[in-house]
Design an enzyme around this catalytic site. Structure first.
Site, short mmCIF file in Angstrom:
data_model
loop_
_atom_site.label_atom_id
_atom_site.label_comp_id
_atom_site.label_asym_id
_atom_site.label_seq_id
_atom_site.Cartn_x
_atom_site.Cartn_y
_atom_site.Cartn_z
N GLY A 190 7.89 64.66 35.26
CA GLY A 190 7.50 65.66 36.25
C GLY A 190 7.48 64.97 37.61
O GLY A 190 8.42 65.10 38.40
N SER A 191 6.43 64.16 37.83
CA SER A 191 6.33 63.44 39.10
C SER A 191 7.44 62.39 39.21
O SER A 191 8.04 62.21 40.27
CB SER A 191 4.98 62.73 39.19
OG SER A 191 3.96 63.69 39.31
N GLN A 198 -28.33 81.45 56.17
CA GLN A 198 -27.59 80.36 56.80
C GLN A 198 -26.70 79.61 55.79
O GLN A 198 -25.61 79.16 56.12
CB GLN A 198 -28.58 79.39 57.44
CG GLN A 198 -27.92 78.48 58.45
CD GLN A 198 -28.90 77.54 59.12
OE1 GLN A 198 -29.73 76.93 58.45
NE2 GLN A 198 -28.82 77.45 60.43
N GLU A 255 5.78 71.49 42.65
CA GLU A 255 6.56 70.96 43.79
C GLU A 255 5.92 69.68 44.34
O GLU A 255 5.94 69.39 45.54
CB GLU A 255 6.74 72.04 44.88
CG GLU A 255 7.49 73.23 44.31
CD GLU A 255 8.24 74.08 45.30
OE1 GLU A 255 8.57 73.58 46.39
OE2 GLU A 255 8.52 75.25 44.95
N GLY A 313 -21.24 85.20 43.27
CA GLY A 313 -22.18 85.05 42.15
C GLY A 313 -21.53 85.47 40.85
O GLY A 313 -20.34 85.22 40.63
N1 COS Z 1 14.87 63.45 50.89
C1 COS Z 1 16.06 62.88 50.71
N2 COS Z 1 16.24 61.79 49.96
C2 COS Z 1 15.15 61.26 49.36
C3 COS Z 1 13.88 61.81 49.51
C4 COS Z 1 13.76 62.95 50.33
N3 COS Z 1 12.59 63.53 50.52
N4 COS Z 1 13.00 61.08 48.81
C5 COS Z 1 13.69 60.12 48.25
N5 COS Z 1 14.99 60.23 48.59
C6 COS Z 1 16.06 59.33 48.22
C7 COS Z 1 15.72 57.95 48.72
O1 COS Z 1 16.19 57.79 50.03
C8 COS Z 1 16.45 57.06 47.76
O2 COS Z 1 17.79 57.00 48.14
P1 COS Z 1 18.63 55.65 47.98
O3 COS Z 1 18.65 55.41 46.49
O4 COS Z 1 19.94 55.99 48.56
O5 COS Z 1 17.85 54.61 48.70
C9 COS Z 1 16.36 57.86 46.46
O6 COS Z 1 16.13 59.20 46.82
C10 COS Z 1 15.22 57.38 45.60
O7 COS Z 1 14.07 57.42 46.39
P2 COS Z 1 12.73 56.70 45.96
O8 COS Z 1 13.03 55.27 45.62
O9 COS Z 1 11.71 56.97 46.98
O10 COS Z 1 12.40 57.48 44.63
P3 COS Z 1 11.18 57.31 43.64
O11 COS Z 1 11.70 57.49 42.30
O12 COS Z 1 10.43 56.07 43.97
O13 COS Z 1 10.17 58.55 43.89
C11 COS Z 1 9.12 60.46 44.63
C12 COS Z 1 10.23 59.46 44.81
C13 COS Z 1 7.95 60.01 43.80
C14 COS Z 1 8.64 60.83 46.00
C15 COS Z 1 9.80 61.66 43.96
O14 COS Z 1 10.13 61.35 42.64
C16 COS Z 1 8.98 62.91 43.95
O15 COS Z 1 8.84 63.57 44.98
N6 COS Z 1 8.48 63.29 42.75
C17 COS Z 1 7.83 64.53 42.60
C18 COS Z 1 8.84 65.48 42.09
C19 COS Z 1 8.30 66.85 42.10
O16 COS Z 1 7.91 67.35 43.13
N7 COS Z 1 8.33 67.50 40.93
C20 COS Z 1 7.97 68.83 40.83
C21 COS Z 1 9.17 69.53 40.31
S1 COS Z 1 9.45 71.02 41.01
S2 COS Z 1 8.15 72.20 40.29
#
Ligand code: COS
Length: 656
Positions: free
Chosen positions: A131-132, A279, A363, A339
């Site tokens: 997910g995350s 209050q 998201e 309540g």
């Molecule tokens: N926009 C564009 N590109 C992005 C970006 C963004 N907001 N965030 C990351 N990227 C790109 C990075 O630039 C990186 O590119 P390069 O490989 O070319 O350097 C690549 O994606 C990987 O980025 P990063 O190393 O930051 O990725 P991580 O796996 O460390 O994690 C998080 C990024 C945790 C921020 C991401 O996985 C996230 O937002 N997770 C939550 C997902 C989510 O919202 N799930 C809900 C689903 S929808 S209901």
């Protein structure tokens, strides 16, 4: 007016609020209770433009920007957050990435349908194990000739099973290379895509959330969104924008709970006074208000940055974090203020509380938002730019939404404005005019000959309404036939309406019928007739007089010829309809209208207003060659006395 908004944006917000209060709020509890997808309302939202707010106008959308999107999301979610999520996925997670990263063909294929709401979209990123940590997705895409073959399971998919189009993120499997991701456009009907049961959720229960299964699902190469390897970045940049929508959704939920709490606090009494006087309650309300306004400022800030093409990833994470935690905080206190009633499912405040929770999860959880914000602080403004982003931000505008009228408004709009005229069929308009002019002192306003309808028409002004005198010139015309059957008298009544076509559709919806399928030009404007069978035998005309110019009267009509002197050779008596006319003698028995055995059945337009009593009226027993208007009619053509009421329809040319 909010300091960050324009007047147009405030107007836009008010319109969406009105729509949401009218269409969404009344059905929200029922959809929540029954966990039913609000398809009818989704159609209405599509019609209003909410399902394609972020789609440029060239693709059938509203061409709005992020600020309007946030305003609409807030107002829709204030009425019901489940409607909010349907709209947010459609706009920011499906239509927008297709516009940003899609090929011309993909835009052409999907954007119009998404914008109208005819097609619902869905965004498939999360999986049972990820997910995350979205990059760990397990769904695979393998290229096979002209197709990609997708396999995997997607979890928590909003609009699952209801959507027609799914953006599916997958890892590209290719030997020896580092795993790359890609996004695919998958229609619901493709072989190999299927949907799980609807999840039983705590909140936003009207929205559909399912698993999406991909089993050897083949999609053509042309359905790749962006390039191979762009999948994760497309997902991330879409979520950046999507988080503004979720922030606004949380704001709407918080605002709804706050409004309910204020109203309840003013109404509910304890210890001899409304609880709003305490209050403790006042401070709670003040804190709730402050937090909502803080979140609102952050949300509008993120939306403004995005609409100006400036970096906004950190700001959208801040907005979502703040607004979602505010929504939880505010709804908890709103329940406290209510309540025991707050804990009851009879009151909506518990729904707001249940709905608020999801905004801290989907998201990107609050933890992910903190991570995004912290990374941005420590590493710079934003991650590596998203792929293939258009250099220019499309120009946006605040759309002017056209709300459909309420049933009461519609009724008011469609109601006849006034009685426009009463039409009387006469043998001679000139003779009749004498009476109106000389006896009643009224003046004619128009004299015209309508060649195509075989009529001479005179309009006489009588106060705010008019009297229309109709003299047939065509012996086969409906008015001639009307006279033949019923003699001079009331032919129809005409009501003035604003838009005759709209009125027709409206009255058809209420069971009325019309003689013509569409309006036709008439003497007073665009007109349409309801058959006499509807109104107790009276033909009813609707006329749209505005924006329509009456055809110019031919010059001879301007100076009407003297009517031919009437030579009355027979006593003036009454016809079967009770009218007085020359040449009608008395006779003992008149068959009732419907009872005339060999009479041609009256058409709807010429049908009598009421069935005359057979004994009440004497019968035509002598004939005159033709009516004073010069047209031939049955019973008037022979010199021999006729038997009973005329039965034949006249033929042959009109006597000169
Ligand atoms: N926009 C564009 N590109 C992005 C970006 C963004 N907001 N965030 C990351 N990227 C790109 C990075 O630039 C990186 O590119 P390069 O490989 O070319 O350097 C690549 O994606 C990987 O980025 P990063 O190393 O930051 O990725 P991580 O796996 O460390 O994690 C998080 C990024 C945790 C921020 C991401 O996985 C996230 O937002 N997770 C939550 C997902 C989510 O919202 N799930 C809900 C689903 S929808 S209901």
């Amino acid at each position: 007016m909010h300091v960050l908004l324009t007047e147009d944006q405030e107007l836009f917000r008010r319109t969406v609020r009105e729509f949401a209060e009218r269409e969404i709020a009344p059905v929200a509890a029922e959809h929540d209770e029954n966990e039913t997808f609000p398809s009818e309302n989704v159609k209405k939202m599509g019609k209003l433009g909410l399902m394609g707010l972020l789609v440029p106008t060239e693709y059938g959308g509203a061409g709005a920007g992020s600020v309007e999107y946030a305003l609409a999301m807030e107002e829709v979610s204030r009425a019901d957050a489940a409607h909010g999520v349907i709209m947010s996925v459609q706009n920011s997670l499906v239509a927008k990435p297709i516009y940003k990263y899609g090929t011309d063909e993909q835009k052409r294929d999907y954007l119009h349908r998404l914008a109208s709401g005819d097609m619902i979209g869905s965004f498939c990123l999360s999986e049972p194990q990820s997910g995350s940590d979205a990059r760990r997705m397990q769904t695979t895409a393998v290229r096979d000739g002209d197709y990609y073959v997708l396999n995997g399971t997607k979890n928590w998919i909003s609009n699952g099973g209801e959507a027609g189009l799914y953006i599916v993120f997958a890892r590209l499997e290719s030997e020896g290379e580092e795993a790359r991701t890609a996004a695919f456009l998958v229609e619901y009907w493709r072989w190999g895509i299927s949907f799980g049961a609807k999840e039983k959720k705590l909140g936003i229960r009207a929205s559909a959330t399912t698993q999406v299964f991909l089993k050897d699902c083949r999609v053509p190469l042309g359905h790749l969104l962006g390039g191979e390897g762009d999948g994760f970045k497309i997902a991330m940049s879409s979520l950046d924008a999507g988080r503004i929508g979720i922030a606004a959704q949380a704001l709407g939920i918080a605002q709804a709970a706050f409004d309910a709490a204020v109203a309840y606090a003013k109404e509910r009494e304890a210890f001899g006074q409304p609880i709003a006087e305490f209050q403790g309650i006042q401070w709670m309300l003040a804190d709730m208000h402050v937090r909502i306004e803080q979140a609102r400022l952050l949300t509008y800030q993120a939306a403004l940055l995005e609409s100006r093409g400036l970096p906004f990833a950190k700001e959208s994470a801040m907005a979502k974090l703040s607004a979602s935690e505010t929504a939880m905080w505010v709804t908890t206190r709103a329940i406290q203020i209510h309540g025991g009633y707050g804990y009851s499912r009879e009151y909506p405040v518990q729904r707001y509380f249940r709905d608020a929770k999801i905004t801290e999860i989907y998201e990107g959880t609050s933890e992910i938002q903190r991570l995004v914000i912290a990374r941005s602080i420590l590493r710079g403004e934003r991650p590596t730019a998203a792929p293939a982003e258009p250099a220019e931000v499309p120009e946006t505008k605040t759309p002017v939404l056209e709300l459909p009228p309420t049933p009461a408004e519609l009724q008011r709009m469609m109601a006849p404005r006034k009685l426009h005229h009463v039409a009387v069929a006469v043998d001679s308009v000139d003779e009749a005019l004498k009476f109106y002019r000389e006896t009643l002192g009224l003046e004619e306003v128009t004299v015209m000959t309508m060649e195509d309808r075989g009529l001479k028409v005179v309009l006489v002004r009588a106060g705010p309404s008019e009297i229309e005198l109709l003299e047939p010139l065509d012996p086969e015309g409906t008015v001639a036939r009307f006279l033949d059957r019923r003699g001079p008298g009331l032919h129809h009544v005409c009501f003035e309406v604003e838009d005759v076509e709209k009125s027709m559709r409206y009255y058809e919806g209420r069971g009325a019928t019309f003689l013509d399928p569409v309006p036709r030009p008439g003497a007073v404007g665009l007109v349409s007739f309801m058959p006499p069978s509807l109104a107790e035998g009276v033909l009813v005309e609707l006329a749209q007089t505005s924006g329509y110019s009456v055809p110019e009267a031919p010059s001879e009509a301007a100076e009407p010829e003297e009517a031919p002197a009437l030579v009355i050779t027979q006593p003036i008596l009454r016809g079967p309809g009770g009218y007085a006319r020359p040449g009608l003698g008395s006779a003992p028995d008149v068959p009732a209208w419907g009872a005339q055995p060999s009479a041609a059945p009256p058409t709807e337009e010429e049908a009598p207003s009421a069935t005359p009593s057979s004994s009440a009226w004497p019968i035509l027993d002598t004939a005159i060659p033709h009516g004073p208007g010069g047209y031939t009619r049955p019973g008037l053509v022979t010199s021999a006395p006729t038997e009973g009421w005329p039965t034949a329809t006249p033929t042959g040319p009109r006597p000169e």
